[in-house]
Enzyme design. Structure first.
Site, PDB file in Angstrom:
ATOM      1  N   LYS A  15       0.845  -1.202   0.000  1.00  0.00           N
ATOM      2  CA  LYS A  15       0.000   0.000   0.000  1.00  0.00           C
ATOM      3  C   LYS A  15       0.880   1.251   0.000  1.00  0.00           C
ATOM      4  O   LYS A  15       0.611   2.220  -0.720  1.00  0.00           O
ATOM      5  CB  LYS A  15      -0.914   0.008   1.234  1.00  0.00           C
ATOM      6  CG  LYS A  15      -2.023  -1.038   1.180  1.00  0.00           C
ATOM      7  CD  LYS A  15      -2.731  -1.206   2.520  1.00  0.00           C
ATOM      8  CE  LYS A  15      -3.681  -2.392   2.490  1.00  0.00           C
ATOM      9  NZ  LYS A  15      -4.273  -2.697   3.803  1.00  0.00           N
ATOM     10  N   GLN A  50      -3.909  -0.789  10.011  1.00  0.00           N
ATOM     11  CA  GLN A  50      -3.884  -2.156   9.485  1.00  0.00           C
ATOM     12  C   GLN A  50      -4.432  -3.131  10.524  1.00  0.00           C
ATOM     13  O   GLN A  50      -4.033  -3.118  11.685  1.00  0.00           O
ATOM     14  CB  GLN A  50      -2.436  -2.530   9.104  1.00  0.00           C
ATOM     15  CG  GLN A  50      -2.292  -3.884   8.454  1.00  0.00           C
ATOM     16  CD  GLN A  50      -2.952  -3.976   7.071  1.00  0.00           C
ATOM     17  OE1 GLN A  50      -2.900  -3.026   6.288  1.00  0.00           O
ATOM     18  NE2 GLN A  50      -3.587  -5.098   6.788  1.00  0.00           N
ATOM     19  N   ASP A 103     -10.347   3.288   4.754  1.00  0.00           N
ATOM     20  CA  ASP A 103     -10.815   1.907   4.602  1.00  0.00           C
ATOM     21  C   ASP A 103     -12.344   1.801   4.591  1.00  0.00           C
ATOM     22  O   ASP A 103     -12.891   0.748   4.257  1.00  0.00           O
ATOM     23  CB  ASP A 103     -10.288   1.046   5.765  1.00  0.00           C
ATOM     24  CG  ASP A 103      -9.031   0.285   5.382  1.00  0.00           C
ATOM     25  OD1 ASP A 103      -8.849  -0.001   4.185  1.00  0.00           O
ATOM     26  OD2 ASP A 103      -8.240  -0.037   6.297  1.00  0.00           O
TER      27      ASP A 103
END
Ligand code: NAP
Length: 283
Positions: free
Chosen positions: A49, A93, A116
């Site tokens: 990412k 994460q 997200d």
């Protein structure tokens, strides 16, 4: 006849080039990824990412915190990032170490910086049919279907898997595109009964070859979200033999996977537009 492959890489590359141009015009777009601990799989995801973000011109920060970081310290760090004018988008994460309450951390990210789309406000807006920031993998699935002009209106879509990250958001997006959606999960009796009725089948389970070729409807569209590491390498949830039955199918690897990162970067640009007032949040 073998199915047309719905490859993610070419579309993902196009999206990433578009994102890079948008970032160039916007100027500074700050994306911070936060990794607590040193889980090897998470480390790989974060690296990918981060690399993609840097390539697209983001001001990308790869923040690493030790595995024993307390929940209070992580919350304090998120407060700081939420308040920072240099930060447009924040990604924590998952999974987090066991001593940290994941739901609390997800709630602590400012919704308009929640790249997200996991915050309850973003999940709720999607549920209500007013998508604001939608998690990247489901958006990648929809983008692949659109790229191949798959007719969703009135189609019967069957989704296997009901996670908050993939299955449920995909279900909402398909339903909002006027498909008739059936959601299957580990308690579904006789899965094949449903999959054989699917014009569009989305498998997001995490069980190698759970869907065998004879469970796939002839000339249907199959999207395999599964990413399972096996001795034979990375495999999906659908047996590749299904290529002989489906009209369209995503490969694994190289299908949904590359789309996830591209759509994540798109989300980060959206966060930047929210912060600049170019878009109203939730809008
Ligand atoms: P998850 O949270 O573990 O959810 C899996 C879902 O599958 C659950 O809803 C579970 O049902 C259901 N399930 C498990 N066994 C089943 C069975 N035998 N029959 C029918 N349903 C079954 O997983 P996830 O995070 O959604 O991820 C799913 C897969 O997608 C994984 O392989 C993951 O690696 C992959 N993935 C790929 C990407 C990408 O970028 N390509 C991104 C995210 C995830 P219950 O709810 O009843 O337990």
């Amino acid at each position: 006849m073998s199915a047309t492959l719905m490859k993610g890489k070419p579309l993902a590359e196009r999206i990433r080039a578009e994102v890079a141009e948008e970032v160039r015009v916007l100027g500074h777009v700050g994306l911070v990824t936060v990794l607590v601990g040193d889980d090897p799989a998470s480390d790989v995801y974060i690296r990918l990412k981060h690399k993609a973000a840097v390539e697209a011109g983001f001001a990308a920060t790869d923040l690493r915190l030790p595995a024993d970081t307390s929940e209070a310290d992580l919350l304090a760090k998120l407060d700081e990032l939420n308040a920072s004018d240099d930060v447009d988008a924040i990604l924590v994460q998952l999974p987090l170490p066991k001593h940290i309450d994941e739901a609390r951390i997800i709630r602590a990210v400012t919704p308009s910086k929640d790249v997200d789309g996991f915050h309850p406000l973003n999940a709720g807006e999607l549920y209500l049919g007013r998508p604001a920031i939608v998690s990247a993998t489901p958006r990648g699935v929809m983008a692949l279907l659109a790229e191949h002009n798959i007719e969703l209106d009135g189609a019967h879509a069957v989704v296997i898997g009901r996670s908050a990250i993939v299955g449920k958001p995909v279900m909402h997006l398909l339903q909002q595109a006027n498909a008739t959606v059936t959601l299957c999960h580990s308690h579904t009796r006789d899965l094949a009964q449903y999959t054989l009725e699917a014009d569009i089948l989305v498998a997001a389970v995490g069980v190698p070859a759970l869907v065998s070729a004879d469970m796939v409807k002839d000339r249907s569209v199959v999207v395999d979200v599964g990413m399972n590491r096996t001795e034979a390498g990375l495999v999906g949830d659908v047996d590749p033999g299904a290529l002989d039955r489906a009209a369209y199918m995503t490969p694994v690897p190289g299908g949904v996977g590359p789309m996830t990162i591209a759509c994540l970067l798109q989300n980060a640009v959206k966060c930047a537009r929210y912060r600049r007032g170019e878009l109203a949040y939730p809008g």
